[in-house]
Design an enzyme around this catalytic site. Sequence first.
Site, PDB file in Angstrom:
ATOM      1  N   ASN A 133      55.864 -11.808   2.804  1.00 65.56           N
ATOM      2  CA  ASN A 133      56.192 -11.508   1.423  1.00 65.56           C
ATOM      3  C   ASN A 133      55.084 -12.061   0.533  1.00 65.56           C
ATOM      4  OD1 ASN A 133      57.561 -10.953  -0.993  1.00 65.56           O
ATOM      5  ND2 ASN A 133      58.735 -12.861  -0.873  1.00 65.56           N
ATOM      6  N   ASP A 156      54.587  -0.349  -5.268  1.00 64.09           N
ATOM      7  CA  ASP A 156      55.734   0.536  -5.494  1.00 64.09           C
ATOM      8  C   ASP A 156      56.089   0.530  -6.975  1.00 64.09           C
ATOM      9  OD1 ASP A 156      58.272   1.773  -5.563  1.00 64.09           O
ATOM     10  OD2 ASP A 156      58.654   1.171  -3.492  1.00 64.09           O
TER      11      ASP A 156
END
Length: 250
Positions: A133, A156
Site C-alpha cells: 500500500n 484511479d
Amino acid sequence: MPEHAPATPPRPDDLSRFRTQPVSFMRRSGRLNPRQQRAWDADDGRYLLEVPRHIARTSVDPAHVLDVAATYGRSAPLVVEIGSGQGEAVVAAAAAAPERDFLAVEVYTPGLAQTVLRAAQRDLGNLRLLQANAAEVLATTLPPASVDELWVFFPDPWHKARHHKRRLVTPEFVGLAARVLAPGGTWRLATDWAHYADQMRAVVEADDRFAPVARDDGVVARFDGRVRTSFENKAHDAGRTITDLAYRRR
C-alpha cells in the site's frame, strides 16, 4: 501460487490496528498467465523486495525502514513510481537511465509479475519492486528525504462523487510525499480526468512545501522519461485530455 510475502493472518490483538482510512485500490484478480507465472517463480528476490508484513498482505511493518543503498548496492538518485501497473513506464525509464535507481510500488500481483518479466528481459539491475500500500511505504518504509523523484501516473480517478474519498492524491498524501522527497526533489503526476487534475493542483498547491516547476498551476508538458503506455493510449482513444503536473519540494 507462490507468495513473496508472509501469509500469516493477524493475531486478534492486531485487529484494533487494522486500516481505518480507505485505501485507494480495489481487490482484483491475482491470476497470472503462464509467462507471468514463470517470471514470478524465477525471480527469487532479484526484483521483488521481501519486507516484513503488518496486518494485510499489502501492508508493511511500520518498524521496517528500507536501506536504499544496500538494496541497490550503491548510492544513486532514487525514483519511486506509485502504482506502476504493468511496468511499462518504470521499466522503460530504468533502461534509459542506468545511473538512477527505480522503485516500483504496486499492489496487484499480475502487474508486478508483468513488470518482473519486462525487467528480466532487459536484465535491469537498477529496478526493484515492492508489493505494498503506497501510503504506508511513504509514511514509514522509505527514509525521510530519500527520494529524488516521485511519480504518480494515472491513479484511479474514482470519478463518482461518492467515491472521491478514495482518491490517492489528498492533503494527507501530499504530506507523505513531502516526507520522502529530498529538498529540490520533483513530484510528477499525470491524469486523464480533468476533475482529478483540478483536485491534484488544489491539494498540492495548498501545501507550501511544494512549488510548481513551470507554470503557476503546475501544468507541464509530458517529460521524456514518461513513455506513452497502453493505458494512456486508451485514454486518448476515448477522447480524454492528459494533464501532466510537476512540483518541486522546497
